[in-house]
Design a protein around this motif. Structure first.
Motif, PDB file in Angstrom:
ATOM      1  N   GLY A 187      -4.405   3.335  22.048  1.00  0.00           N
ATOM      2  CA  GLY A 187      -5.425   4.194  21.397  1.00  0.00           C
ATOM      3  C   GLY A 187      -4.745   4.602  19.958  1.00  0.00           C
ATOM      4  N   ALA A 188      -3.328   4.601  20.016  1.00  0.00           N
ATOM      5  CA  ALA A 188      -2.744   4.990  18.644  1.00  0.00           C
ATOM      6  C   ALA A 188      -2.768   3.586  17.580  1.00  0.00           C
ATOM      7  CB  ALA A 188      -1.384   5.509  18.903  1.00  0.00           C
ATOM      8  N   ALA A 189      -2.580   2.801  18.271  1.00  0.00           N
ATOM      9  CA  ALA A 189      -2.587   1.355  17.441  1.00  0.00           C
ATOM     10  C   ALA A 189      -3.781   1.165  16.913  1.00  0.00           C
ATOM     11  CB  ALA A 189      -2.019   0.342  18.343  1.00  0.00           C
ATOM     12  N   LEU A 190      -4.783   1.515  17.744  1.00  0.00           N
ATOM     13  CA  LEU A 190      -6.171   1.413  17.312  1.00  0.00           C
ATOM     14  C   LEU A 190      -6.708   2.013  16.191  1.00  0.00           C
ATOM     15  CD1 LEU A 190      -8.203   0.704  20.406  1.00  0.00           C
ATOM     16  CD2 LEU A 190      -7.144  -0.959  18.926  1.00  0.00           C
ATOM     17  N   THR A 191      -6.187   3.434  16.317  1.00  0.00           N
ATOM     18  CA  THR A 191      -6.345   4.333  15.237  1.00  0.00           C
ATOM     19  C   THR A 191      -5.635   3.882  13.908  1.00  0.00           C
ATOM     20  OG1 THR A 191      -6.473   6.353  16.852  1.00  0.00           O
ATOM     21  CG2 THR A 191      -6.191   6.978  14.598  1.00  0.00           C
ATOM     22  N   LEU A 192      -4.508   3.552  14.036  1.00  0.00           N
ATOM     23  CA  LEU A 192      -3.694   3.035  12.785  1.00  0.00           C
ATOM     24  C   LEU A 192      -4.317   2.126  12.421  1.00  0.00           C
ATOM     25  CD1 LEU A 192      -1.407   3.349  10.753  1.00  0.00           C
ATOM     26  CD2 LEU A 192      -0.065   2.150  12.550  1.00  0.00           C
ATOM     27  N   ALA A 193      -4.889   1.110  12.882  1.00  0.00           N
ATOM     28  CA  ALA A 193      -5.388  -0.261  12.591  1.00  0.00           C
ATOM     29  C   ALA A 193      -6.546   0.103  11.933  1.00  0.00           C
ATOM     30  CB  ALA A 193      -5.897  -1.317  13.684  1.00  0.00           C
ATOM     31  N   ALA A 194      -7.626   1.207  12.426  1.00  0.00           N
ATOM     32  CA  ALA A 194      -8.844   1.577  11.606  1.00  0.00           C
ATOM     33  C   ALA A 194      -8.366   2.164  10.321  1.00  0.00           C
ATOM     34  CB  ALA A 194      -9.523   2.634  12.530  1.00  0.00           C
ATOM     35  N   ALA A 195      -7.426   3.058  10.518  1.00  0.00           N
ATOM     36  CA  ALA A 195      -7.041   3.896   9.244  1.00  0.00           C
ATOM     37  C   ALA A 195      -6.448   2.809   7.968  1.00  0.00           C
ATOM     38  CB  ALA A 195      -5.810   4.772   9.505  1.00  0.00           C
ATOM     39  N   SER A 196      -5.668   1.875   8.333  1.00  0.00           N
ATOM     40  CA  SER A 196      -5.302   0.967   7.310  1.00  0.00           C
ATOM     41  C   SER A 196      -6.489   0.152   6.759  1.00  0.00           C
ATOM     42  CB  SER A 196      -4.223  -0.069   7.756  1.00  0.00           C
ATOM     43  OG  SER A 196      -4.472  -0.930   8.916  1.00  0.00           O
ATOM     44  N   GLY A 197      -7.559  -0.131   7.666  1.00  0.00           N
ATOM     45  CA  GLY A 197      -8.837  -0.643   7.210  1.00  0.00           C
ATOM     46  C   GLY A 197      -9.747   0.200   6.404  1.00  0.00           C
ATOM     47  N   VAL A 198      -9.718   1.290   6.399  1.00  0.00           N
ATOM     48  CA  VAL A 198     -10.432   2.374   5.567  1.00  0.00           C
ATOM     49  C   VAL A 198      -9.519   2.585   4.393  1.00  0.00           C
ATOM     50  CG1 VAL A 198     -11.092   4.593   5.487  1.00  0.00           C
ATOM     51  CG2 VAL A 198     -11.438   3.595   7.736  1.00  0.00           C
ATOM     52  N   GLY A 199      -8.282   2.645   4.540  1.00  0.00           N
ATOM     53  CA  GLY A 199      -7.504   2.870   3.114  1.00  0.00           C
ATOM     54  C   GLY A 199      -6.986   4.179   2.952  1.00  0.00           C
ATOM     55  N   ASN A 200      -7.298   5.161   3.710  1.00  0.00           N
ATOM     56  CA  ASN A 200      -7.024   6.457   3.120  1.00  0.00           C
ATOM     57  C   ASN A 200      -5.610   6.718   3.402  1.00  0.00           C
ATOM     58  OD1 ASN A 200      -6.583   9.467   4.021  1.00  0.00           O
ATOM     59  ND2 ASN A 200      -8.445   9.626   2.547  1.00  0.00           N
ATOM     60  N   ASP A 201      -4.675   6.986   2.521  1.00  0.00           N
ATOM     61  CA  ASP A 201      -3.125   7.151   2.613  1.00  0.00           C
ATOM     62  C   ASP A 201      -2.958   8.336   3.674  1.00  0.00           C
ATOM     63  OD1 ASP A 201      -2.558   5.070   1.092  1.00  0.00           O
ATOM     64  OD2 ASP A 201      -2.400   6.242  -0.724  1.00  0.00           O
ATOM     65  N   TYR A 202      -3.658   9.338   3.545  1.00  0.00           N
ATOM     66  CA  TYR A 202      -3.367  10.515   4.437  1.00  0.00           C
ATOM     67  C   TYR A 202      -3.696  10.126   5.687  1.00  0.00           C
ATOM     68  CZ  TYR A 202      -3.716  15.402   6.107  1.00  0.00           C
ATOM     69  OH  TYR A 202      -3.562  16.818   6.560  1.00  0.00           O
ATOM     70  N   MET A 203      -4.864   9.290   6.079  1.00  0.00           N
ATOM     71  CA  MET A 203      -5.349   9.028   7.280  1.00  0.00           C
ATOM     72  C   MET A 203      -4.262   7.955   7.846  1.00  0.00           C
ATOM     73  SD  MET A 203      -7.391   9.699   9.688  1.00  0.00           S
ATOM     74  CE  MET A 203      -6.700   9.258  11.199  1.00  0.00           C
ATOM     75  N   ILE A 204      -3.576   7.273   7.066  1.00  0.00           N
ATOM     76  CA  ILE A 204      -2.531   6.436   7.564  1.00  0.00           C
ATOM     77  C   ILE A 204      -1.448   7.105   7.937  1.00  0.00           C
ATOM     78  CG2 ILE A 204      -1.085   4.633   6.819  1.00  0.00           C
ATOM     79  CD1 ILE A 204      -3.528   3.577   5.051  1.00  0.00           C
ATOM     80  N   ARG A 205      -0.965   8.203   7.190  1.00  0.00           N
ATOM     81  CA  ARG A 205       0.230   8.955   7.751  1.00  0.00           C
ATOM     82  C   ARG A 205       0.121   9.600   8.907  1.00  0.00           C
ATOM     83  NH1 ARG A 205       1.745  11.763   2.007  1.00  0.00           N
ATOM     84  NH2 ARG A 205      -0.452  10.910   1.505  1.00  0.00           N
ATOM     85  N   ILE A 206      -1.156  10.190   9.185  1.00  0.00           N
ATOM     86  CA  ILE A 206      -1.549  10.982  10.492  1.00  0.00           C
ATOM     87  C   ILE A 206      -1.436   9.709  11.673  1.00  0.00           C
ATOM     88  CG2 ILE A 206      -3.274  11.791  11.869  1.00  0.00           C
ATOM     89  CD1 ILE A 206      -4.410  13.098   9.176  1.00  0.00           C
ATOM     90  N   ALA A 207      -1.968   8.383  11.392  1.00  0.00           N
ATOM     91  CA  ALA A 207      -2.107   7.550  12.470  1.00  0.00           C
ATOM     92  C   ALA A 207      -0.698   6.985  12.655  1.00  0.00           C
ATOM     93  CB  ALA A 207      -3.019   6.530  12.159  1.00  0.00           C
ATOM     94  N   SER A 208       0.016   6.905  11.578  1.00  0.00           N
ATOM     95  CA  SER A 208       1.350   6.369  11.841  1.00  0.00           C
ATOM     96  C   SER A 208       2.231   7.292  12.672  1.00  0.00           C
ATOM     97  CB  SER A 208       2.137   6.220  10.327  1.00  0.00           C
ATOM     98  OG  SER A 208       1.372   5.187   9.745  1.00  0.00           O
ATOM     99  N   ARG A 209       2.140   8.462  12.335  1.00  0.00           N
ATOM    100  CA  ARG A 209       2.883   9.743  13.045  1.00  0.00           C
ATOM    101  C   ARG A 209       2.352   9.737  14.538  1.00  0.00           C
ATOM    102  NH1 ARG A 209       2.884  16.088  11.651  1.00  0.00           N
ATOM    103  NH2 ARG A 209       4.710  16.469  13.160  1.00  0.00           N
ATOM    104  N   ILE A 210       1.105   9.535  14.909  1.00  0.00           N
ATOM    105  CA  ILE A 210       0.579   9.492  16.246  1.00  0.00           C
ATOM    106  C   ILE A 210       1.140   8.336  16.874  1.00  0.00           C
ATOM    107  CG2 ILE A 210      -1.626   9.055  17.777  1.00  0.00           C
ATOM    108  CD1 ILE A 210      -3.093  10.951  15.423  1.00  0.00           C
ATOM    109  N   ALA A 211       1.220   7.235  16.199  1.00  0.00           N
ATOM    110  CA  ALA A 211       1.863   5.869  16.754  1.00  0.00           C
ATOM    111  C   ALA A 211       3.289   6.019  17.079  1.00  0.00           C
ATOM    112  CB  ALA A 211       1.373   4.702  15.773  1.00  0.00           C
ATOM    113  N   GLY A 212       3.893   6.489  16.295  1.00  0.00           N
ATOM    114  CA  GLY A 212       5.438   6.877  16.605  1.00  0.00           C
ATOM    115  C   GLY A 212       5.565   7.853  17.855  1.00  0.00           C
ATOM    116  N   MET A 213       4.709   8.612  18.027  1.00  0.00           N
ATOM    117  CA  MET A 213       4.782   9.719  19.051  1.00  0.00           C
ATOM    118  C   MET A 213       4.386   9.035  20.272  1.00  0.00           C
ATOM    119  SD  MET A 213       3.045  12.977  17.056  1.00  0.00           S
ATOM    120  CE  MET A 213       2.517  13.653  18.619  1.00  0.00           C
ATOM    121  N   ASN A 214       3.663   7.877  20.067  1.00  0.00           N
ATOM    122  CA  ASN A 214       3.104   7.153  21.361  1.00  0.00           C
ATOM    123  C   ASN A 214       3.878   5.892  21.699  1.00  0.00           C
ATOM    124  OD1 ASN A 214       0.871   8.545  22.783  1.00  0.00           O
ATOM    125  ND2 ASN A 214       0.436   8.801  20.430  1.00  0.00           N
ATOM    126  N   GLY A 215       5.184   5.886  21.031  1.00  0.00           N
ATOM    127  CA  GLY A 215       6.152   4.521  21.598  1.00  0.00           C
ATOM    128  C   GLY A 215       6.049   3.506  20.753  1.00  0.00           C
TER     129      GLY A 215
END
Length: 176
Positions: A67-95
């Protein structure tokens, strides 16, 4: 400069306070992120956001790492830097490692080809208003994802687009 006031728990509209309180309790810093504090200005927006997140937690067929990978992929597709930072942080917290996070954000291979195929599909959908090529769909299917799981992936796409679009709309100041 932000367009929407950033609220604290004390000055948020009454209808937003219980939802904001739950967010504060679940946040390591003990305060809402700017995006939540601005969403609280509209109980409808905060309710929609928390409902999307709750639906993912309760009903999605993916483990939190995927789920974290999908959130990050979607965030990078949308291109909002803040969302990418949030999603990157979530991805790191999930392994996901730093290298894998960078790969997920740029549509490069990680060490998980199955997740890569699904993340690429979600990124393509985020970039193209939900449209994906038959080739991307078939690649995800051949990687082992069921049609039900591809439908579930849309929930992560939708939640991420909702959040990223709000961040753009409100011109939220990044705080992560």
């Amino acid at each position: 400069m932000s367009r929407i006031p950033t609220h604290t728990l004390a000055d948020a509209p009454a209808a937003s306070q219980p939802l904001l309180q739950k967010i504060v309790e679940a946040t390591p810093g003990g305060r809402p992120a700017n995006l939540h504090a601005q969403m609280a200005h509209s109980p409808a927006v905060l309710t929609a956001y928390t409902s999307l997140r709750a639906a993912l937690t309760k009903h999605a067929s993916f483990d939190p790492k995927v789920g974290a990978a999908l959130t990050l992929a979607a965030a990078s597709g949308v291109g909002n830097d803040y969302m990418i930072r949030i999603a990157s942080r979530i991805a790191g917290m999930n392994g996901w490692t730093e290298q894998q996070i960078a790969a997920l954000a740029t549509d490069s291979p990680t060490t998980d080809a199955k997740t890569d195929a699904l993340a690429s599909l979600v990124r393509e959908a985020a970039t193209n208003a939900g449209n994906v090529s038959d080739a991307a769909w078939e690649t995800a299917r051949q990687a082992g994802w069921s049609v039900g799981q591809l439908a579930d992936a849309f929930a992560y796409l939708g939640a991420t687009i909702f959040t990223a679009t709000f961040l753009n709309f409100a011109q939220t100041d990044p705080d992560l």
